[in-house]
Design an enzyme around this catalytic site. Structure first.
Site, PDB file in Angstrom:
ATOM      1  N   PRO A  11     -31.197  92.613  34.940  1.00 24.90           N
ATOM      2  CA  PRO A  11     -31.077  91.169  35.086  1.00 24.90           C
ATOM      3  C   PRO A  11     -30.285  90.475  33.972  1.00 24.90           C
ATOM      4  O   PRO A  11     -30.376  90.855  32.800  1.00 24.90           O
ATOM      5  CB  PRO A  11     -32.534  90.681  35.072  1.00 24.90           C
ATOM      6  CG  PRO A  11     -33.296  91.783  34.433  1.00 24.90           C
ATOM      7  CD  PRO A  11     -32.593  93.048  34.805  1.00 24.90           C
ATOM      8  N   ASN A  12     -29.546  89.485  34.411  1.00 22.17           N
ATOM      9  CA  ASN A  12     -28.756  88.594  33.539  1.00 22.17           C
ATOM     10  C   ASN A  12     -27.522  89.244  32.924  1.00 22.17           C
ATOM     11  O   ASN A  12     -26.738  88.565  32.265  1.00 22.17           O
ATOM     12  CB  ASN A  12     -29.633  87.971  32.435  1.00 22.17           C
ATOM     13  CG  ASN A  12     -30.758  87.151  33.030  1.00 22.17           C
ATOM     14  OD1 ASN A  12     -30.499  86.272  33.857  1.00 22.17           O
ATOM     15  ND2 ASN A  12     -31.988  87.444  32.671  1.00 22.17           N
ATOM     16  N   ARG A  19     -23.130  84.408  28.336  1.00 22.06           N
ATOM     17  CA  ARG A  19     -24.536  84.397  27.953  1.00 22.06           C
ATOM     18  C   ARG A  19     -24.693  84.768  26.474  1.00 22.06           C
ATOM     19  O   ARG A  19     -24.337  85.878  26.067  1.00 22.06           O
ATOM     20  CB  ARG A  19     -25.267  85.434  28.814  1.00 22.06           C
ATOM     21  CG  ARG A  19     -26.683  85.686  28.410  1.00 22.06           C
ATOM     22  CD  ARG A  19     -27.201  86.974  29.040  1.00 22.06           C
ATOM     23  NE  ARG A  19     -28.584  87.147  28.698  1.00 22.06           N
ATOM     24  CZ  ARG A  19     -29.218  88.317  28.741  1.00 22.06           C
ATOM     25  NH1 ARG A  19     -28.580  89.394  29.149  1.00 22.06           N
ATOM     26  NH2 ARG A  19     -30.470  88.399  28.403  1.00 22.06           N
ATOM     27  N   TYR A  24     -24.482  88.932  22.507  1.00 23.11           N
ATOM     28  CA  TYR A  24     -23.990  89.950  23.452  1.00 23.11           C
ATOM     29  C   TYR A  24     -22.472  90.104  23.481  1.00 23.11           C
ATOM     30  O   TYR A  24     -21.958  90.961  24.192  1.00 23.11           O
ATOM     31  CB  TYR A  24     -24.510  89.628  24.863  1.00 23.11           C
ATOM     32  CG  TYR A  24     -26.015  89.658  24.950  1.00 23.11           C
ATOM     33  CD1 TYR A  24     -26.717  90.835  24.696  1.00 23.11           C
ATOM     34  CD2 TYR A  24     -26.743  88.511  25.254  1.00 23.11           C
ATOM     35  CE1 TYR A  24     -28.105  90.873  24.743  1.00 23.11           C
ATOM     36  CE2 TYR A  24     -28.132  88.536  25.321  1.00 23.11           C
ATOM     37  CZ  TYR A  24     -28.807  89.713  25.066  1.00 23.11           C
ATOM     38  OH  TYR A  24     -30.174  89.752  25.115  1.00 23.11           O
ATOM     39  N   ASN A  75     -28.951 100.137  31.371  1.00 17.35           N
ATOM     40  CA  ASN A  75     -29.321  98.989  30.551  1.00 17.35           C
ATOM     41  C   ASN A  75     -30.167  98.124  31.471  1.00 17.35           C
ATOM     42  O   ASN A  75     -29.643  97.414  32.324  1.00 17.35           O
ATOM     43  CB  ASN A  75     -28.087  98.214  30.069  1.00 17.35           C
ATOM     44  CG  ASN A  75     -28.485  97.028  29.201  1.00 17.35           C
ATOM     45  OD1 ASN A  75     -29.670  96.693  29.083  1.00 17.35           O
ATOM     46  ND2 ASN A  75     -27.494  96.375  28.595  1.00 17.35           N
ATOM     47  N   ALA A  78     -34.085  92.799  30.449  1.00 18.97           N
ATOM     48  CA  ALA A  78     -35.462  92.446  30.092  1.00 18.97           C
ATOM     49  C   ALA A  78     -36.492  93.359  30.756  1.00 18.97           C
ATOM     50  O   ALA A  78     -37.612  93.515  30.233  1.00 18.97           O
ATOM     51  CB  ALA A  78     -35.728  90.988  30.460  1.00 18.97           C
ATOM     52  N   GLU A  99     -30.341 105.537  27.730  1.00 21.14           N
ATOM     53  CA  GLU A  99     -30.671 104.109  27.696  1.00 21.14           C
ATOM     54  C   GLU A  99     -29.665 103.404  26.791  1.00 21.14           C
ATOM     55  O   GLU A  99     -29.402 103.868  25.677  1.00 21.14           O
ATOM     56  CB  GLU A  99     -32.094 103.943  27.140  1.00 21.14           C
ATOM     57  CG  GLU A  99     -32.531 102.499  26.994  1.00 21.14           C
ATOM     58  CD  GLU A  99     -33.944 102.369  26.405  1.00 21.14           C
ATOM     59  OE1 GLU A  99     -34.542 103.393  26.013  1.00 21.14           O
ATOM     60  OE2 GLU A  99     -34.431 101.220  26.329  1.00 21.14           O
ATOM     61  N   HIS A 101     -28.333  99.510  25.217  1.00 22.07           N
ATOM     62  CA  HIS A 101     -28.459  98.055  25.045  1.00 22.07           C
ATOM     63  C   HIS A 101     -27.300  97.577  24.200  1.00 22.07           C
ATOM     64  O   HIS A 101     -26.912  98.250  23.226  1.00 22.07           O
ATOM     65  CB  HIS A 101     -29.780  97.686  24.361  1.00 22.07           C
ATOM     66  CG  HIS A 101     -30.959  98.100  25.161  1.00 22.07           C
ATOM     67  ND1 HIS A 101     -31.402  97.395  26.250  1.00 22.07           N
ATOM     68  CD2 HIS A 101     -31.748  99.201  25.069  1.00 22.07           C
ATOM     69  CE1 HIS A 101     -32.428  98.030  26.783  1.00 22.07           C
ATOM     70  NE2 HIS A 101     -32.651  99.126  26.092  1.00 22.07           N
ATOM     71  N   ARG A 108     -34.248  92.281  16.521  1.00 25.10           N
ATOM     72  CA  ARG A 108     -34.562  91.074  17.286  1.00 25.10           C
ATOM     73  C   ARG A 108     -36.078  90.844  17.381  1.00 25.10           C
ATOM     74  O   ARG A 108     -36.846  91.439  16.641  1.00 25.10           O
ATOM     75  CB  ARG A 108     -33.891  91.187  18.653  1.00 25.10           C
ATOM     76  CG  ARG A 108     -32.371  91.372  18.533  1.00 25.10           C
ATOM     77  CD  ARG A 108     -31.693  91.348  19.876  1.00 25.10           C
ATOM     78  NE  ARG A 108     -31.876  90.059  20.538  1.00 25.10           N
ATOM     79  CZ  ARG A 108     -31.625  89.864  21.842  1.00 25.10           C
ATOM     80  NH1 ARG A 108     -31.188  90.860  22.588  1.00 25.10           N
ATOM     81  NH2 ARG A 108     -31.814  88.668  22.374  1.00 25.10           N
TER      82      ARG A 108
HETATM   83  C1  DQA Z   1     -30.439  93.846  26.428  1.00 20.99           C
HETATM   84  C2  DQA Z   1     -31.610  93.566  25.484  1.00 20.99           C
HETATM   85  C3  DQA Z   1     -32.803  93.011  26.244  1.00 20.99           C
HETATM   86  O1  DQA Z   1     -33.863  92.742  25.357  1.00 20.99           O
HETATM   87  C4  DQA Z   1     -32.421  91.732  26.947  1.00 20.99           C
HETATM   88  O2  DQA Z   1     -33.500  91.251  27.710  1.00 20.99           O
HETATM   89  C5  DQA Z   1     -31.186  91.875  27.779  1.00 20.99           C
HETATM   90  C6  DQA Z   1     -30.069  92.625  27.227  1.00 20.99           C
HETATM   91  C7  DQA Z   1     -29.173  94.310  25.648  1.00 20.99           C
HETATM   92  O3  DQA Z   1     -28.283  94.870  26.291  1.00 20.99           O
HETATM   93  O4  DQA Z   1     -29.071  94.087  24.445  1.00 20.99           O
HETATM   94  O5  DQA Z   1     -31.079  91.312  28.852  1.00 20.99           O
HETATM   95  O6  DQA Z   1     -30.800  94.899  27.309  1.00 20.99           O
END
Ligand code: DQA
Length: 143
Positions: A11-12, A19, A24, A75, A78, A99, A101, A108
């Site tokens: 998501p997002n 964003r 990011y 990735n 959240a 995994e 990110h 964080r």
């Molecule tokens: C994320 C880190 C997560 O905590 C966050 O909710 C994201 C992006 C990252 O790529 O740094 O949506 O996965």
């Protein structure tokens, strides 16, 4: 046969570029996809790159990876910090999972320090922005 790698984004992540760019970066998800596909060619890999804001859809895609894919890069956004469903789906996979990110989770908020995915993944790459996806792809380089 060319190994197929599934890259899943949660998501997002469709909002990358606009964003929270201070966290990011300014690259869009389409930029990252393009770079992954270019690198995949040189590594003799095939990449299937997807994004969803829906947990159930991500679960279905992980299940789909049971057939025909040699590896999974994820990735989960959240859902990393909340989803037992994604973890269970990953546990049913017989292929290596990396995994990724963009941000360094450990710099964080505390709620981002726990991942339901890390313990079922082969490894974790975080804090290198979009480059992290490429580092993950390198781990699948054809031998
Ligand atoms: C994320 C880190 C997560 O905590 C966050 O909710 C994201 C992006 C990252 O790529 O740094 O949506 O996965």
């Amino acid at each position: 046969m060319t190994q197929k790698i599934l890259i899943l984004n949660g998501p997002n992540l469709n909002l990358l570029g606009t964003r929270e760019p201070e966290i990011y970066g300014k690259e869009t998800l389409a930029d990252i996809e393009k770079q992954c596909k270019a690198l995949a060619k040189t590594l003799k890999l095939e990449v299937d790159f997807r994004q969803s804001n829906h947990e159930g859809e991500l679960v279905e895609w992980i299940q789909e990876a049971r057939k025909g894919f040699g590896g999974l890069i994820i990735n989960a956004g959240a859902y990393t910090h909340t989803s037992v469903a994604l973890r269970d789906a990953l546990l049913a996979l017989q292929i290596p999972i990396v995994e990724v990110h963009l941000s360094n989770l450990f710099k964080r908020e505390e709620f981002r320090h726990h991942s339901y995915i890390s313990a079922v993944a082969k490894g974790l790459i975080c804090g290198f922005g979009g480059q992290g996806y490429k580092l993950a792809l390198e781990t699948f380089k054809a031998k």
